[in-house]
Scaffold this motif. Structure first.
Motif, PDB file in Angstrom:
ATOM      1  N   GLU A 279       0.825  -1.192   0.000  1.00  0.00           N
ATOM      2  CA  GLU A 279       0.000   0.000   0.000  1.00  0.00           C
ATOM      3  C   GLU A 279       0.865   1.250   0.000  1.00  0.00           C
ATOM      4  OE1 GLU A 279      -3.407  -0.009   2.772  1.00  0.00           O
ATOM      5  OE2 GLU A 279      -2.629  -1.945   3.411  1.00  0.00           O
ATOM      6  N   SER A 280       0.294   2.343  -0.471  1.00  0.00           N
ATOM      7  CA  SER A 280       1.012   3.610  -0.449  1.00  0.00           C
ATOM      8  C   SER A 280       1.216   4.062   0.992  1.00  0.00           C
ATOM      9  CB  SER A 280       0.236   4.682  -1.211  1.00  0.00           C
ATOM     10  OG  SER A 280       0.085   4.325  -2.565  1.00  0.00           O
ATOM     11  N   VAL A 281       2.286   4.805   1.191  1.00  0.00           N
ATOM     12  CA  VAL A 281       2.550   5.351   2.517  1.00  0.00           C
ATOM     13  C   VAL A 281       1.454   6.347   2.870  1.00  0.00           C
ATOM     14  CG1 VAL A 281       4.143   6.718   3.913  1.00  0.00           C
ATOM     15  CG2 VAL A 281       5.019   5.048   2.281  1.00  0.00           C
ATOM     16  N   ASP A 282       0.852   6.190   4.026  1.00  0.00           N
ATOM     17  CA  ASP A 282      -0.145   7.150   4.494  1.00  0.00           C
ATOM     18  C   ASP A 282       0.088   7.380   5.980  1.00  0.00           C
ATOM     19  OD1 ASP A 282      -2.166   8.939   4.404  1.00  0.00           O
ATOM     20  OD2 ASP A 282      -3.795   7.474   4.239  1.00  0.00           O
ATOM     21  N   LEU A 283      -0.269   8.565   6.417  1.00  0.00           N
ATOM     22  CA  LEU A 283       0.026   8.965   7.787  1.00  0.00           C
ATOM     23  C   LEU A 283      -1.243   9.402   8.487  1.00  0.00           C
ATOM     24  CD1 LEU A 283       2.533   9.502   9.675  1.00  0.00           C
ATOM     25  CD2 LEU A 283       2.332  11.895   8.998  1.00  0.00           C
ATOM     26  N   GLY A 284      -1.490   8.862   9.672  1.00  0.00           N
ATOM     27  CA  GLY A 284      -2.578   9.343  10.516  1.00  0.00           C
ATOM     28  C   GLY A 284      -2.039  10.400  11.464  1.00  0.00           C
ATOM     29  N   VAL A 285      -2.669  11.562  11.491  1.00  0.00           N
ATOM     30  CA  VAL A 285      -2.207  12.656  12.345  1.00  0.00           C
ATOM     31  C   VAL A 285      -3.386  13.179  13.152  1.00  0.00           C
ATOM     32  CG1 VAL A 285      -0.922  14.817  12.457  1.00  0.00           C
ATOM     33  CG2 VAL A 285      -0.610  13.307  10.503  1.00  0.00           C
ATOM     34  N   VAL A 318      -2.678  10.419  21.445  1.00  0.00           N
ATOM     35  CA  VAL A 318      -2.183   9.179  20.851  1.00  0.00           C
ATOM     36  C   VAL A 318      -3.342   8.249  20.507  1.00  0.00           C
ATOM     37  CG1 VAL A 318      -0.795   7.113  21.270  1.00  0.00           C
ATOM     38  CG2 VAL A 318       0.051   9.353  22.004  1.00  0.00           C
ATOM     39  N   ALA A 319      -4.310   8.120  21.417  1.00  0.00           N
ATOM     40  CA  ALA A 319      -5.471   7.264  21.153  1.00  0.00           C
ATOM     41  C   ALA A 319      -6.308   7.808  20.006  1.00  0.00           C
ATOM     42  CB  ALA A 319      -6.320   7.141  22.418  1.00  0.00           C
ATOM     43  N   LEU A 320      -6.451   9.127  19.937  1.00  0.00           N
ATOM     44  CA  LEU A 320      -7.212   9.748  18.851  1.00  0.00           C
ATOM     45  C   LEU A 320      -6.567   9.439  17.506  1.00  0.00           C
ATOM     46  CD1 LEU A 320      -9.336  11.659  17.711  1.00  0.00           C
ATOM     47  CD2 LEU A 320      -7.917  13.593  18.413  1.00  0.00           C
ATOM     48  N   HIS A 323      -7.229   5.672  16.519  1.00  0.00           N
ATOM     49  CA  HIS A 323      -8.602   5.208  16.307  1.00  0.00           C
ATOM     50  C   HIS A 323      -9.418   6.100  15.370  1.00  0.00           C
ATOM     51  CE1 HIS A 323      -8.400   2.021  19.352  1.00  0.00           C
ATOM     52  NE2 HIS A 323      -7.650   2.852  20.045  1.00  0.00           N
ATOM     53  N   ALA A 324      -8.885   7.245  14.976  1.00  0.00           N
ATOM     54  CA  ALA A 324      -9.646   8.140  14.097  1.00  0.00           C
ATOM     55  C   ALA A 324      -9.749   7.552  12.699  1.00  0.00           C
ATOM     56  CB  ALA A 324      -8.983   9.514  14.053  1.00  0.00           C
ATOM     57  N   GLN A 325     -10.694   8.097  11.933  1.00  0.00           N
ATOM     58  CA  GLN A 325     -10.911   7.649  10.564  1.00  0.00           C
ATOM     59  C   GLN A 325     -10.214   8.612   9.617  1.00  0.00           C
ATOM     60  OE1 GLN A 325     -15.179   7.527  10.197  1.00  0.00           O
ATOM     61  NE2 GLN A 325     -15.400   6.472  12.160  1.00  0.00           N
ATOM     62  N   TYR A 326      -9.440   8.067   8.673  1.00  0.00           N
ATOM     63  CA  TYR A 326      -8.674   8.893   7.742  1.00  0.00           C
ATOM     64  C   TYR A 326      -9.042   8.536   6.302  1.00  0.00           C
ATOM     65  CZ  TYR A 326      -5.816   9.700  11.886  1.00  0.00           C
ATOM     66  OH  TYR A 326      -5.390  10.032  13.133  1.00  0.00           O
ATOM     67  N   PRO A 327     -10.202   9.004   5.838  1.00  0.00           N
ATOM     68  CA  PRO A 327     -10.623   8.641   4.483  1.00  0.00           C
ATOM     69  C   PRO A 327      -9.861   9.374   3.388  1.00  0.00           C
ATOM     70  CG  PRO A 327     -12.204  10.144   5.465  1.00  0.00           C
ATOM     71  CD  PRO A 327     -11.199   9.816   6.537  1.00  0.00           C
ATOM     72  N   GLY A 328      -9.290  10.541   3.681  1.00  0.00           N
ATOM     73  CA  GLY A 328      -8.607  11.323   2.658  1.00  0.00           C
ATOM     74  C   GLY A 328      -7.112  11.300   2.853  1.00  0.00           C
ATOM     75  N   ARG A 351     -17.433  16.296  11.292  1.00  0.00           N
ATOM     76  CA  ARG A 351     -17.334  16.288  12.745  1.00  0.00           C
ATOM     77  C   ARG A 351     -18.149  15.123  13.289  1.00  0.00           C
ATOM     78  NH1 ARG A 351     -17.746  21.717  16.507  1.00  0.00           N
ATOM     79  NH2 ARG A 351     -17.337  20.738  18.524  1.00  0.00           N
ATOM     80  N   TYR A 352     -17.588  14.397  14.264  1.00  0.00           N
ATOM     81  CA  TYR A 352     -18.280  13.233  14.789  1.00  0.00           C
ATOM     82  C   TYR A 352     -17.772  12.917  16.200  1.00  0.00           C
ATOM     83  CZ  TYR A 352     -14.014  10.737  13.326  1.00  0.00           C
ATOM     84  OH  TYR A 352     -12.719  10.324  13.162  1.00  0.00           O
ATOM     85  N   LEU A 353     -18.487  12.021  16.891  1.00  0.00           N
ATOM     86  CA  LEU A 353     -18.081  11.562  18.215  1.00  0.00           C
ATOM     87  C   LEU A 353     -17.305  10.261  18.054  1.00  0.00           C
ATOM     88  CD1 LEU A 353     -21.304  12.228  20.333  1.00  0.00           C
ATOM     89  CD2 LEU A 353     -19.206  13.590  20.269  1.00  0.00           C
ATOM     90  N   LEU A 354     -16.122  10.197  18.681  1.00  0.00           N
ATOM     91  CA  LEU A 354     -15.251   9.037  18.553  1.00  0.00           C
ATOM     92  C   LEU A 354     -15.085   8.361  19.911  1.00  0.00           C
ATOM     93  CD1 LEU A 354     -13.261   7.333  16.848  1.00  0.00           C
ATOM     94  CD2 LEU A 354     -11.481   8.966  17.498  1.00  0.00           C
ATOM     95  N   ALA A 355     -15.454   7.079  19.997  1.00  0.00           N
ATOM     96  CA  ALA A 355     -15.276   6.314  21.230  1.00  0.00           C
ATOM     97  C   ALA A 355     -13.824   5.851  21.331  1.00  0.00           C
ATOM     98  CB  ALA A 355     -16.215   5.109  21.245  1.00  0.00           C
ATOM     99  N   LEU A 356     -13.190   6.091  22.473  1.00  0.00           N
ATOM    100  CA  LEU A 356     -11.814   5.671  22.716  1.00  0.00           C
ATOM    101  C   LEU A 356     -11.789   4.673  23.872  1.00  0.00           C
ATOM    102  CD1 LEU A 356      -9.976   9.110  22.392  1.00  0.00           C
ATOM    103  CD2 LEU A 356     -10.208   7.320  20.662  1.00  0.00           C
ATOM    104  N   PRO A 357     -10.943   3.659  23.812  1.00  0.00           N
ATOM    105  CA  PRO A 357     -10.974   2.587  24.823  1.00  0.00           C
ATOM    106  C   PRO A 357     -10.763   3.071  26.250  1.00  0.00           C
ATOM    107  CG  PRO A 357      -9.631   1.954  22.924  1.00  0.00           C
ATOM    108  CD  PRO A 357      -9.966   3.398  22.740  1.00  0.00           C
ATOM    109  N   HIS A 358      -9.964   4.109  26.450  1.00  0.00           N
ATOM    110  CA  HIS A 358      -9.623   4.520  27.811  1.00  0.00           C
ATOM    111  C   HIS A 358     -10.536   5.600  28.369  1.00  0.00           C
ATOM    112  CE1 HIS A 358      -7.785   7.715  25.444  1.00  0.00           C
ATOM    113  NE2 HIS A 358      -7.675   8.435  26.540  1.00  0.00           N
ATOM    114  N   ARG A 359     -11.508   6.064  27.562  1.00  0.00           N
ATOM    115  CA  ARG A 359     -12.387   7.149  27.998  1.00  0.00           C
ATOM    116  C   ARG A 359     -13.802   6.637  28.195  1.00  0.00           C
ATOM    117  NH1 ARG A 359     -10.968  12.738  26.653  1.00  0.00           N
ATOM    118  NH2 ARG A 359     -13.206  13.069  26.457  1.00  0.00           N
ATOM    119  N   VAL A 360     -14.475   7.170  29.223  1.00  0.00           N
ATOM    120  CA  VAL A 360     -15.875   6.814  29.454  1.00  0.00           C
ATOM    121  C   VAL A 360     -16.772   7.490  28.422  1.00  0.00           C
ATOM    122  CG1 VAL A 360     -17.800   6.965  31.071  1.00  0.00           C
ATOM    123  CG2 VAL A 360     -15.497   6.483  31.927  1.00  0.00           C
ATOM    124  N   ASP A 361     -16.530   8.788  28.204  1.00  0.00           N
ATOM    125  CA  ASP A 361     -17.329   9.547  27.239  1.00  0.00           C
ATOM    126  C   ASP A 361     -16.616   9.628  25.902  1.00  0.00           C
ATOM    127  OD1 ASP A 361     -19.273  10.134  29.192  1.00  0.00           O
ATOM    128  OD2 ASP A 361     -18.055  11.801  29.946  1.00  0.00           O
TER     129      ASP A 361
END
Length: 373
Positions: A279-285, A318-320, A323-328, A351-361
Motif C-alpha cells: 500500500e502507499s505510505v499514508d500517515l494518521g495525524v 495518541v489514542a485519537l 482510532h480516528a478515521q482517515y478517508p482522505g 465532525r463526529y463523536l469518537l469512542a476511545l478505549p480509555h475514555r468513558v465519554d
C-alpha cells in the motif's frame, strides 16, 4: 433557531407577538417589563430584541440605551413597537440606535418581515466578519512562513550541535497549562512489517523519523518523542517558540506539512519491495490540546537526558490518532478544543463523536483539511 426577546406590558399584545414569531420558527422569550427584559438580554444574548416604548419601571428607550452601552449586546438588532401617541419618541429612539420600528396595531406579516430583515442583517455581518478573520489569518500565516524561513537555518544549525530533543543541553522539566499535542503514525505499518525485512523496515522508519523531526522542528515543537511507528510532538507558547503564532496554529500547520512530507516516502517503499504490491505510505495525524507535564529522564542506561511528555492530554492525542478515521490523503483529525483555536486556518470536513478505549465519554472530533490555495 433565532432567539428573540420580546418586551411588552400589554398581555394581549405580548401574546400576539409571541404567537406570530413562534409560528415563523423563532424561539421567543416574552417579558412584561423593561427590567426583566434587560436581565434576559444579559443572560441569553438574543439575536433580536422587540420592545414596547412605554413600559413600567425601565422604559423601552432606557432599555435600548443599556443594550447599546453594553459591549456584548451593543450590536444586537433592536425593533421598537410604537403607538400613535409615542411617535414623537421615535426620533429619539432612532438616534439612540434602534434598527427599526413597527406601529401599533401591527400586522403579523409586517412583524415577521421586520424581524427577518434584522436576522438577515445579522447573518451578513457574521459572514463579513468571517471573511475579515480569514483574511487576517491568511496574512498571519504568510508572515509566519517568512519568519520561519529566516530563522530556520540558524535554529537547525544550533540543533545539530545537540542531540535534539534530549541532548547534553536537554531542556529542563516543565509543565504547560495549555499545549497542543501532535500524534502521528504510519497507517499501514503492519503490512510493511510482513513484507519487508527488518533491515529494510529500519531504513523506512529512519526516513520517516527524519521527515517528522525536520518538519515539527521547523514549526517550533517544544519536544519530540519517537514511539515505534509514530511520533509525539508538543507545541507550547513561550520564549522557545520561533514566532508569536499560537501553539495550536503552529501544530496544525506542522500536521498538514507532515502529511505532505511523508507522502514522498512512496517511491522509497517501491525500491524496497517493488513486486509486493505494498500500500502507499499514508500517515494518521491527530491534534489535542490541554495541560502537559514534561518529565525529565536523566541519562537512563548511560544515555542522554530526555524530557518526556506525560498526562491525559498526551494519552488522548495518541489514542485519537490510532482510532480516528482517515478517508482522505490530506486530512488530519483534531479535537473540538483544537478546532476552535484554528478556525479560519483549516477547512472542517466531518465532525463526529469518537469512542476511545480509555475514555468513558466519546471524544468530539473533526476531520479537517488545508484551505484551498
Amino acid at each position: 433557531m433565532t432567539l428573540i426577546v420580546v418586551a411588552e406590558d400589554d398581555p394581549g399584545t405580548l401574546k400576539l407577538l409571541t404567537v406570530v414569531l413562534e409560528k415563523k420558527g423563532h424561539d421567543v422569550v416574552a417579558v412584561s417589563d423593561g427590567a426583566t427584559a434587560w436581565e434576559s438580554i444579559q443572560k441569553l444574548r438574543p439575536d433580536v430584541i422587540v420592545s414596547d416604548i412605554d413600559m413600567p419601571g425601565l422604559s423601552g428607550l432606557e432599555l435600548l440605551e443599556r443594550v447599546r452601552a453594553h459591549p456584548v449586546s451593543a450590536l444586537t438588532p433592536f425593533i421598537f413597537l410604537t403607538s400613535l401617541q409615542e411617535r414623537r419618541d421615535m426620533r429619539h429612539g432612532m438616534n439612540l440606535g434602534a434598527d427599526d420600528y413597527i406601529a401599533k396595531p401591527f400586522r403579523a406579516r409586517e412583524l415577521a418581515e421586520a424581524v427577518m430583515a434584522q436576522v438577515n442583517k445579522n447573518h451578513m455581518r457574521a459572514q463579513s466578519l468571517d471573511l475579515q478573520v480569514q483574511a487576517a489569518l491568511t496574512g498571519a500565516l504568510h508572515a509566519q512562513a517568512r519568519d520561519l524561513s529566516d530563522a530556520y537555518e540558524e535554529r537547525l544549525a544550533r540543533a545539530l550541535n545537540e542531540q535534539w530533543p534530549g541532548g547534553g543541553t536537554a531542556r529542563k522539566a516543565s509543565h504547560h497549562d495549555q499545549a497542543t499535542v501532535l500524534s502521528a503514525g504510519l497507517v499501514n505499518h503492519g503490512a510493511w512489517n510482513s513484507a519487508l525485512s527488518a533491515q529494510d523496515m529500519a531504513q523506512l522508519l529512519k526516513r520517516f523519523y527524519d521527515s517528522c523531526g525536520d518538519t515539527v522542528f521547523l514549526f517550533g515543537a517544544h519536544s519530540l518523542q519517537f514511539l515505534g511507528d509514530g511520533v509525539v510532538a508538543v507545541f507550547a507558547d513561550g520564549s522557545a517558540a520561533p514566532t508569536s503564532s499560537p501553539h495550536g496554529l503552529r501544530a496544525a500547520k506542522a500536521a498538514l506539512a507532515l502529511r505532505k512530507a511523508v507522502s514522498g516516502l512512496n517511491s522509497f517503499v517501491q525500491t524496497l519491495a517493488p513486486r509486493n504490491g505494498l500500500e502507499s505510505v499514508d500517515l494518521g495525524v491527530a491534534l489535542h490540546v490541554g495541560p502537559v507535564a514534561m518529565m525529565r529522564l536523566d541519562g537512563l542506561l548511560g544515555g542522554a537526558a530526555q524530557s518526556v511528555p506525560v498526562g491525559e492530554t498526551v494519552m488522548d492525542a495518541v489514542a485519537l490518532q490510532k482510532h480516528a478515521q482517515y478517508p482522505g490523503r490530506t486530512g488530519i483529525t483534531v479535537s473540538a478544543q483544537v478546532l476552535r483555536s484554528v478556525t479560519g486556518a483549516v477547512h472542517p470536513v466531518r465532525r463526529y463523536l469518537l469512542a476511545l478505549p480509555h475514555r468513558v465519554d466519546p471524544m468530539d472530533v473533526c476531520l479537517v483539511e488545508p484551505l484551498p490555495n
